[in-house]
Structures are given as C-alpha cells and as structure tokens.
Write an enzyme that holds these catalytic residues in place. Structure first.
Site, mmCIF file in Angstrom:
data_model
loop_
_atom_site.group_PDB
_atom_site.id
_atom_site.type_symbol
_atom_site.label_atom_id
_atom_site.label_comp_id
_atom_site.label_asym_id
_atom_site.label_seq_id
_atom_site.Cartn_x
_atom_site.Cartn_y
_atom_site.Cartn_z
ATOM 1 N N GLY A 46 -1.964 -5.476 -0.716
ATOM 2 C CA GLY A 46 -0.605 -5.634 -0.212
ATOM 3 C C GLY A 46 -0.425 -4.838 1.061
ATOM 4 O O GLY A 46 -1.183 -3.893 1.327
ATOM 5 N N GLN A 51 3.960 -0.503 7.701
ATOM 6 C CA GLN A 51 2.576 -0.029 7.750
ATOM 7 C C GLN A 51 1.822 -0.521 8.981
ATOM 8 O O GLN A 51 0.753 -0.019 9.303
ATOM 9 C CB GLN A 51 1.808 -0.480 6.497
ATOM 10 C CG GLN A 51 2.292 0.188 5.231
ATOM 11 C CD GLN A 51 1.430 -0.214 4.063
ATOM 12 O OE1 GLN A 51 1.607 -1.277 3.487
ATOM 13 N NE2 GLN A 51 0.459 0.624 3.713
ATOM 14 N N CYS A 89 -3.042 3.525 -1.237
ATOM 15 C CA CYS A 89 -2.217 2.977 -0.158
ATOM 16 C C CYS A 89 -2.991 3.037 1.151
ATOM 17 O O CYS A 89 -3.634 4.053 1.446
ATOM 18 C CB CYS A 89 -0.936 3.813 -0.040
ATOM 19 S SG CYS A 89 0.158 3.249 1.266
ATOM 20 N N LEU A 90 -2.925 1.970 1.940
ATOM 21 C CA LEU A 90 -3.659 1.937 3.210
ATOM 22 C C LEU A 90 -3.104 2.949 4.213
ATOM 23 O O LEU A 90 -3.778 3.300 5.169
ATOM 24 C CB LEU A 90 -3.634 0.525 3.813
ATOM 25 C CG LEU A 90 -4.373 -0.553 3.005
ATOM 26 C CD1 LEU A 90 -4.238 -1.910 3.681
ATOM 27 C CD2 LEU A 90 -5.843 -0.210 2.810
ATOM 28 N N HIS A 131 5.347 -1.497 -5.077
ATOM 29 C CA HIS A 131 4.739 -0.569 -4.106
ATOM 30 C C HIS A 131 5.119 -0.960 -2.674
ATOM 31 O O HIS A 131 5.542 -0.123 -1.878
ATOM 32 C CB HIS A 131 3.207 -0.573 -4.297
ATOM 33 C CG HIS A 131 2.458 0.266 -3.314
ATOM 34 N ND1 HIS A 131 1.719 1.375 -3.672
ATOM 35 C CD2 HIS A 131 2.333 0.166 -1.966
ATOM 36 C CE1 HIS A 131 1.191 1.926 -2.589
ATOM 37 N NE2 HIS A 131 1.529 1.200 -1.541
ATOM 38 N N GLU A 132 4.971 -2.247 -2.364
ATOM 39 C CA GLU A 132 5.270 -2.703 -0.994
ATOM 40 C C GLU A 132 6.776 -2.648 -0.712
ATOM 41 O O GLU A 132 7.193 -2.332 0.397
ATOM 42 C CB GLU A 132 4.738 -4.123 -0.764
ATOM 43 C CG GLU A 132 3.240 -4.293 -0.944
ATOM 44 C CD GLU A 132 2.398 -3.249 -0.236
ATOM 45 O OE1 GLU A 132 2.813 -2.738 0.826
ATOM 46 O OE2 GLU A 132 1.333 -2.912 -0.761
ATOM 47 N N HIS A 135 7.827 0.637 0.507
ATOM 48 C CA HIS A 135 7.586 0.852 1.948
ATOM 49 C C HIS A 135 8.787 0.404 2.787
ATOM 50 O O HIS A 135 9.100 1.010 3.798
ATOM 51 C CB HIS A 135 6.344 0.089 2.424
ATOM 52 C CG HIS A 135 5.050 0.786 2.114
ATOM 53 N ND1 HIS A 135 4.747 2.040 2.569
ATOM 54 C CD2 HIS A 135 3.969 0.387 1.393
ATOM 55 C CE1 HIS A 135 3.536 2.396 2.138
ATOM 56 N NE2 HIS A 135 3.046 1.403 1.415
#
Ligand code: ZN
Length: 170
Positions: A46, A51, A89-90, A131-132, A135
């Site tokens: 995701g 991000q 997480c990226l 999670h996304e 963000h």
C-alpha cells in the site's frame, strides 16, 4: 509512468492531514499509476499520497495475488473487531511493530476514474486500508502504539534513518 521518491518520516507532508479531491481529472489517474508503480518497485502492499509528497486523499493498495486498486477520498464508515499483527511502512523502512487494527471495515471511496465504491474489507485488506488511511490523517503506525513503544521505535528510526541516508550518499 514514473517511480516517485518516497518521503521518510517525519518529513513534510507526512505529519499533515491531506486534503480531499473536489474534482477527479486525468492527473489523478496518472498519479495513481505512478503510485502503483512505486509501491511495486519497493515491494509494498500500500502507498498513500503523502508518502510521495502529495498531500491529497489518495491511496493505492494491492493484496498478494490481487489486482492493484486506487481509493480517492476514502472514508471508513464502519469498524469492527480488533487484531494485532506486524506492520511496516515504506516511510520508515526496516522497522516493524505489532499494531492493533479493526478486523472488518466498510469503506466508501471513489476510484481514480471518479466512480463510487462501497465495500467491506476484512483482515489483511482491512489492515492495509487502515494503515494507508492513517497516512491521510498525518499518522504513521508508531502513532497507534502505546507511548513507550512509540518512543522506542521512533528512537530506533532516528538511528536507522541516519544509516540509510549515509548509505544512499556512497
Ligand atoms: Zn505506511
């Protein structure tokens, strides 16, 4: 299509609340394609607008063996159950923690073409979306942990980020 640069925590706009789209034009579809390509390039499941430096309410996701999807202006209108599972997480690469999430959610959103979506998601898919979605609210997964664990993981991230930056310069 282009792979976009990933913003590391806590750089802008990751800790800001993203703004909704009031109109979905061709630029949104182009951004969605780039975000999907970037997500795959970094082996993520995701990725959210902030991000890649875009403070707008857009996210992409792909379950293992699934098709990539894009959600614009998503809203989580129902949440049920709770389970703890490991997340990464990226924007904080190489860090993992057990994060509690609802196990069933109902989502309303638009896709990148502006079509309305209304669906239920469970377990892993529900976890990715939560999670996304965080963000878009300016939150990262350590913000979902108790204060002590959050402090410890963000401390670890500070050291790790220095290393990652040093490596990238070589
Ligand atoms: Zn993330």
């Amino acid at each position: 299509m282009a792979i976009r640069e990933i913003v590391f925590y806590p750089d802008d706009p990751l800790t800001r609340k993203a703004t909704p789209y009031d109109r979905i034009g061709p630029k949104v579809a182009e951004l969605a394609r780039d975000m999907i390509e970037t997500m795959f390039a970094y082996d993520g499941v995701g990725l959210a607008g902030p991000q890649v430096g875009v403070s707008k309410r857009i996210l992409v996701l792909c379950e293992p063996d699934g098709e990539p999807r894009c959600l614009v202006n998503p809203e989580i209108i129902e949440m049920e159950g709770s389970a703890v599972s490991e997340e990464g997480c990226l924007s904080l690469p190489q860090l993992y923690a057990n994060v509690p999430r609802a196990t069933r959610i109902r989502v309303r959103a638009l896709n990148e073409k502006g079509e309305s979506l209304d669906f239920e998601a469970r377990d892993f898919l529900a976890r990715i979306i939560q999670h996304e979605y965080d963000h878009l609210e300016g939150l990262v997964f350590p913000d979902r942990l108790d204060v002590m664990t959050r402090e410890a993981i963000l401390h670890e991230w500070k050291a790790l980020r220095k290393q990652l930056t040093a490596t990238a310069k070589v």
